[in-house]
Design a protein around this motif. Structure first.
Motif, PDB file in Angstrom:
ATOM      1  N   LYS A  31       3.228  -2.068   9.055  1.00 37.91           N
ATOM      2  CA  LYS A  31       2.017  -2.708   9.586  1.00 37.91           C
ATOM      3  C   LYS A  31       2.111  -2.882  11.100  1.00 37.91           C
ATOM      4  O   LYS A  31       1.109  -2.719  11.810  1.00 37.91           O
ATOM      5  CB  LYS A  31       1.804  -4.055   8.911  1.00 37.91           C
ATOM      6  CG  LYS A  31       1.518  -3.976   7.417  1.00 37.91           C
ATOM      7  CD  LYS A  31       1.322  -5.363   6.829  1.00 37.91           C
ATOM      8  CE  LYS A  31       1.088  -5.298   5.327  1.00 37.91           C
ATOM      9  NZ  LYS A  31       0.927  -6.656   4.742  1.00 37.91           N
ATOM     10  N   CYS A  65       3.269  -9.571  12.644  1.00 40.03           N
ATOM     11  CA  CYS A  65       4.257  -8.751  11.931  1.00 40.03           C
ATOM     12  C   CYS A  65       5.654  -8.947  12.508  1.00 40.03           C
ATOM     13  O   CYS A  65       6.647  -8.931  11.772  1.00 40.03           O
ATOM     14  CB  CYS A  65       3.872  -7.277  12.011  1.00 40.03           C
ATOM     15  SG  CYS A  65       2.380  -6.840  11.101  1.00 40.03           S
ATOM     16  N   GLN A  87      -4.482 -12.752   4.450  1.00 40.31           N
ATOM     17  CA  GLN A  87      -3.595 -11.614   4.624  1.00 40.31           C
ATOM     18  C   GLN A  87      -4.248 -10.324   4.143  1.00 40.31           C
ATOM     19  O   GLN A  87      -4.070  -9.266   4.740  1.00 40.31           O
ATOM     20  CB  GLN A  87      -2.286 -11.859   3.862  1.00 40.31           C
ATOM     21  CG  GLN A  87      -1.194 -10.852   4.195  1.00 40.31           C
ATOM     22  CD  GLN A  87      -0.850 -10.839   5.672  1.00 40.31           C
ATOM     23  OE1 GLN A  87      -0.547 -11.872   6.259  1.00 40.31           O
ATOM     24  NE2 GLN A  87      -0.916  -9.667   6.281  1.00 40.31           N
ATOM     25  N   LEU A 142      -6.432  -3.326   9.276  1.00 42.00           N
ATOM     26  CA  LEU A 142      -5.571  -2.184   9.588  1.00 42.00           C
ATOM     27  C   LEU A 142      -6.110  -0.910   8.950  1.00 42.00           C
ATOM     28  O   LEU A 142      -6.142   0.157   9.580  1.00 42.00           O
ATOM     29  CB  LEU A 142      -4.143  -2.453   9.124  1.00 42.00           C
ATOM     30  CG  LEU A 142      -3.387  -3.580   9.841  1.00 42.00           C
ATOM     31  CD1 LEU A 142      -2.022  -3.785   9.221  1.00 42.00           C
ATOM     32  CD2 LEU A 142      -3.253  -3.267  11.327  1.00 42.00           C
ATOM     33  N   ILE A 167       1.289   0.452  12.780  1.00 43.04           N
ATOM     34  CA  ILE A 167      -0.140   0.737  12.710  1.00 43.04           C
ATOM     35  C   ILE A 167      -0.911  -0.154  13.681  1.00 43.04           C
ATOM     36  O   ILE A 167      -1.783   0.313  14.426  1.00 43.04           O
ATOM     37  CB  ILE A 167      -0.658   0.549  11.276  1.00 43.04           C
ATOM     38  CG1 ILE A 167      -0.014   1.580  10.339  1.00 43.04           C
ATOM     39  CG2 ILE A 167      -2.172   0.660  11.223  1.00 43.04           C
ATOM     40  CD1 ILE A 167      -0.335   1.354   8.880  1.00 43.04           C
ATOM     41  N   ALA A 168      -0.588  -1.450  13.687  1.00 50.28           N
ATOM     42  CA  ALA A 168      -1.306  -2.392  14.555  1.00 50.28           C
ATOM     43  C   ALA A 168      -1.095  -2.063  16.029  1.00 50.28           C
ATOM     44  O   ALA A 168      -2.044  -2.108  16.824  1.00 50.28           O
ATOM     45  CB  ALA A 168      -0.848  -3.820  14.262  1.00 50.28           C
ATOM     46  N   PRO A 186       7.325  -5.223   7.307  1.00 56.21           N
ATOM     47  CA  PRO A 186       6.426  -5.473   8.434  1.00 56.21           C
ATOM     48  C   PRO A 186       6.406  -4.339   9.447  1.00 56.21           C
ATOM     49  O   PRO A 186       5.466  -4.225  10.227  1.00 56.21           O
ATOM     50  CB  PRO A 186       6.976  -6.763   9.046  1.00 56.21           C
ATOM     51  CG  PRO A 186       8.414  -6.800   8.627  1.00 56.21           C
ATOM     52  CD  PRO A 186       8.443  -6.184   7.262  1.00 56.21           C
ATOM     53  N   ILE A 191      -2.260  -9.011  15.262  1.00 59.55           N
ATOM     54  CA  ILE A 191      -1.676  -8.596  13.982  1.00 59.55           C
ATOM     55  C   ILE A 191      -0.262  -8.083  14.214  1.00 59.55           C
ATOM     56  O   ILE A 191       0.666  -8.376  13.433  1.00 59.55           O
ATOM     57  CB  ILE A 191      -2.555  -7.533  13.307  1.00 59.55           C
ATOM     58  CG1 ILE A 191      -3.924  -8.128  12.942  1.00 59.55           C
ATOM     59  CG2 ILE A 191      -1.876  -6.997  12.050  1.00 59.55           C
ATOM     60  CD1 ILE A 191      -4.899  -7.121  12.363  1.00 59.55           C
ATOM     61  N   TYR A 192      -0.055  -7.320  15.283  1.00 60.74           N
ATOM     62  CA  TYR A 192       1.289  -6.847  15.640  1.00 60.74           C
ATOM     63  C   TYR A 192       2.224  -8.033  15.875  1.00 60.74           C
ATOM     64  O   TYR A 192       3.371  -8.051  15.393  1.00 60.74           O
ATOM     65  CB  TYR A 192       1.197  -5.985  16.892  1.00 60.74           C
ATOM     66  CG  TYR A 192       2.528  -5.511  17.438  1.00 60.74           C
ATOM     67  CD1 TYR A 192       3.211  -4.463  16.845  1.00 60.74           C
ATOM     68  CD2 TYR A 192       3.090  -6.106  18.569  1.00 60.74           C
ATOM     69  CE1 TYR A 192       4.420  -4.017  17.352  1.00 60.74           C
ATOM     70  CE2 TYR A 192       4.297  -5.672  19.088  1.00 60.74           C
ATOM     71  CZ  TYR A 192       4.956  -4.628  18.477  1.00 60.74           C
ATOM     72  OH  TYR A 192       6.162  -4.198  18.976  1.00 60.74           O
ATOM     73  N   ASN A 240      -4.940  -6.853   6.238  1.00 65.30           N
ATOM     74  CA  ASN A 240      -4.632  -5.509   5.750  1.00 65.30           C
ATOM     75  C   ASN A 240      -5.869  -4.613   5.791  1.00 65.30           C
ATOM     76  O   ASN A 240      -5.788  -3.423   6.125  1.00 65.30           O
ATOM     77  CB  ASN A 240      -4.080  -5.574   4.323  1.00 65.30           C
ATOM     78  CG  ASN A 240      -2.730  -6.263   4.247  1.00 65.30           C
ATOM     79  OD1 ASN A 240      -2.017  -6.361   5.240  1.00 65.30           O
ATOM     80  ND2 ASN A 240      -2.388  -6.758   3.075  1.00 65.30           N
ATOM     81  N   THR A 256       9.504   0.859  13.703  1.00 67.74           N
ATOM     82  CA  THR A 256       8.095   0.707  14.052  1.00 67.74           C
ATOM     83  C   THR A 256       7.601   1.826  14.963  1.00 67.74           C
ATOM     84  O   THR A 256       6.483   2.329  14.798  1.00 67.74           O
ATOM     85  CB  THR A 256       7.871  -0.659  14.737  1.00 67.74           C
ATOM     86  OG1 THR A 256       8.212  -1.706  13.826  1.00 67.74           O
ATOM     87  CG2 THR A 256       6.429  -0.821  15.188  1.00 67.74           C
TER      88      THR A 256
END
Length: 706
Positions: free
Chosen positions: A420, A407, A190, A197, A423-424, A417, A403-404, A194, A461
């Motif tokens: 993240k 989340c 994990q 990202l 961002i993803a 989540p 990664i998205y 991170n 998001t």
């Protein structure tokens, strides 16, 4: 430790081969004359060659022939000059036993020496043969030259392989330090996610700084690279604990590092390239366009402080998202030249990072051995092998897409989540626009799966993703407009750039389309997706029992285009018995398999519906995350329901990959042994690294998501 020992053995064998490999037959020619007879051809002491521009200049006619090649040499490494494509000037491979010959297609280098690698047809390479340059032309530009590089394999490894290896190691070490320095707890896997990202945000920042100013960009790039290396020196750490932490994190990154080395080795050996062209990587397994080179051209343009409109050909810089450009610009200043080799190395490494989120997903369902096998099959799939060498940034987009997905569908509901996820999602689109198909499909599935709770997450998001994406929108609109070519290409069928808005293009495209034509187009697109469910396994089996050049080329071409075909023995047809058996099991830990398969299906459905041109649903025009997630879902479903089929399919797919993508070339005997041994060592090291990086296994029923 075993991996390090394998790498040391690889280096020793490479250096040994550099000292013992036999002389290249292309370095010994008969006929023609020395290159200095042409006043237009610059002297080059690195080339041993003869030319057909002799006493009468272009009017001289005759033959230049190399020394004999041993039987079984399927690929020949040559230095060419002049105009071998001029009528009357031909390059041929000729069997010295049977007299059978075949004309070889080559570029026209002109007044310089250019390295080319040519495939020798089976009818010729089955016996002793020579390469013959026949000049029967007395017209202008009616001459050519043939020879070999004087560079030894050891020199080629230093000048060609070392810059790429330096790029891979620097990028890997930088990301490792970023993961160590980021605040927060969690598993090593994990923390690496991170760090990815954070790294994506840094690459975007570097790009934006170069757009603002070349000097500011150079300072920002150097600062972002060096800061993680300086921070451990400025902070007091327990070095023993830091070493253990670094080892745990590097264990997660090691598969991507070794896959990068493997792909560069099998793709570019014997490393004669000077990094000045995209051709070698683009033509390794099949002929591909220069798309993989566009981020390099974009980066070089910004690094030199200029803006070319168009950037190259008819491509605008705003037509291609900037994330890989930012990565290259960040590393460029600290990497040894040539810059093209550094770009290839760091970009290959970035594509291979998709193994990290794939490993986390596999760890939700199966035990460590099964995780390693699943990821090994995916790493050696045609999608991964070809696209980690041909470095258009679609696998980088797949990394952030996955990664998205994690989340949106976490095992546990802790944390925030949506930050993240935003961002993803933005980084995925900033890597490649094809990510949109996956992002929309997964978001739609999340809304259907969680309903009211999903809406709240998506509403949070979206602003995060939009905020990160805005600078690129500004570049497209203000710096190099319009930047919407690919959107109109996919959604309206317009390939050539124009000044219409996206809505105008889409409205115009659908205005002349009848419902029957639209349905026919969707049917054609669906047929491209499912094509090869039966023929893919059959052709893969034919390769294993035959291994002839034509069948291997057919498998490479079909695997590049068609989704079902590219999975070979892991055909989507296997989902039918797997799903039937999974429905009988009440284990909540199996839910991740259902979610992965549903996410892939939703993404493919959206892709199928919105691609305007019927039949344009070919792998390279879609989202790679959907293909990888689907294949992983098939493998995991087989492991949980039909373990013996899972192992048989895995062995078969790996064997096909080794036959088609690794052991498909025959070099001179001295080089062949080195190539094969190092290839197998790197392949075994990759599997060992995947075993070490695997998670402890799926959660128990009590820990499974409700």
């Amino acid at each position: 430790m075993r991996v390090l020992l394998a790498l040391l053995l690889m280096a020793s064998l490479a250096l040994l081969s550099a000292c013992t490999s036999q002389q290249d037959p292309a370095a010994v020619q008969s006929g023609g004359c020395a290159p200095f007879h042409s006043q237009y051809l610059p002297p080059d002491e690195r080339v041993s060659a003869r030319i057909t521009y002799c006493d009468s200049g272009d009017g001289w006619t005759g033959v230049v022939e190399t020394a004999p090649y041993p039987p079984g040499t399927r690929r020949v490494d040559l230095m060419l000059a002049g105009y071998p494509g001029t009528p009357g000037v031909t390059l041929r491979a000729v069997s010295l036993d049977t007299g059978v010959g075949a004309e070889l297609k080559t570029p026209q280098p002109g007044e310089r020496w250019q390295r080319v690698i040519v495939d020798v047809p089976p009818a010729v390479h089955s016996s002793v043969f020579a390469i013959r340059l026949e000049d029967a032309s007395s017209q202008p530009f009616g001459w050519a030259g043939i020879g070999a590089s004087r560079q030894s394999l050891g020199q080629a490894l230093v000048s060609g392989a070392l810059p790429m290896l330096a790029a891979v190691v620097l990028a890997n070490t930088w990301l490792l330090l970023v993961a160590m320095l980021l605040p927060g707890a969690g598993t090593p896997q994990q923390r690496v996610l991170n760090a990815l990202l954070a790294a994506g945000c840094v690459w975007l920042l570097v790009f934006n700084l170069f757009v603002l100013s070349q000097p500011v960009g150079k300072v920002g790039a150097a600062f972002t690279v060096l800061l993680p290396f300086l921070m451990p020196l400025l902070r007091r750490h327990d070095f023993r604990a830091a070493g253990a932490d670094a080892l745990a994190l590097q264990r997660c990154l090691l598969p991507a590092l070794l896959l990068s080395c493997l792909v560069l080795w099998i793709g570019l050996f014997p490393f004669r390239s000077d990094g000045g062209s995209w051709n070698e990587a683009a033509s390794r397994w099949r002929d591909l366009p220069m798309d993989s080179w566009l981020p390099y051209v974009f980066g070089e343009m910004l690094a030199k402080g200029r803006l070319d409109v168009p950037m190259i050909g008819d491509w605008l810089s705003s037509d291609r998202p900037p994330l890989q450009v930012g990565l290259y610009l960040q590393m460029r200043g600290l990497l040894p030249g040539p810059h093209g080799l550094a770009y290839q190395g760091v970009s290959t490494w970035a594509q291979a990072l998709v193994l990290v989120p794939l490993g986390v997903l596999a760890g939700r369902v199966v035990d460590r051995p099964a995780q390693a096998i699943t990821l090994f099959v995916l790493a050696l799939s045609p999608l991964m092998l070809l696209n980690t060498l041909f470095v258009w940034p679609k696998l980088i987009a797949a990394t952030f897409c996955l990664i998205y997905y994690q989340c949106l569908f976490p095992l546990h509901g802790r944390g925030r989540p949506w930050i993240k996820a935003g961002i993803a999602a933005s980084l995925a689109l900033l890597a490649h626009g094809g990510a949109l198909f996956f992002l929309v499909g997964v978001t739609a599935l999340h809304l259907a799966w969680y309903r009211r709770n999903s809406l709240a997450l998506i509403v949070r998001t979206a602003p995060v993703a939009a905020l990160l994406y805005l600078p690129w929108i500004a570049y497209q609109r203000l710096v190099d407009p319009p930047g919407d070519r690919l959107i109109k290409w996919h959604f309206a069928g317009r390939i050539q750039a124009d000044q219409d808005t996206v809505l105008q293009a889409i409205s115009s495209a659908y205005a002349g389309l009848t419902p029957g034509e639209w349905i026919s187009g969707r049917a054609h697109s669906l047929s491209n997706i499912v094509k090869g469910m039966f023929s893919g396994p059959a052709d893969a089996f034919a390769v294993l029992i035959g291994r002839d050049i034509d069948s291997m080329s057919h498998v490479v071409n079909q695997s590049f285009f068609h989704l079902a075909y590219s999975m070979w023995f892991a055909s989507p047809l296997l989902l039918v018995p797997c799903i039937a058996l999974l429905r009988r099991q009440a284990d909540p830990a199996l839910r991740p398999i259902a979610q992965a398969l549903a996410a892939a299906a939703a993404s493919l459905l959206f892709w199928l519906l919105v691609m305007f041109e019927g039949g344009s649903t070919l792998i390279h025009q879609g989202a790679y995350a959907a293909v990888l997630l689907l294949q992983m879902g098939i493998l995991l479903a087989m492991r949980r329901t039909l373990p013996w089929v899972f192992h048989a399919v895995s062995i078969g797919n790996v064997a096909v990959a080794i036959a088609v993508y690794m052991l498909d070339r025959q070099f001179l005997p001295g080089k062949q042994a080195t190539y094969v041994v190092v290839t197998l060592l790197l392949t075994g090291g990759l599997f060992s690294a995947l075993r070490c990086a695997a998670l402890q296994g799926p959660p128990s029923a009590a820990e499974a998501p409700k």
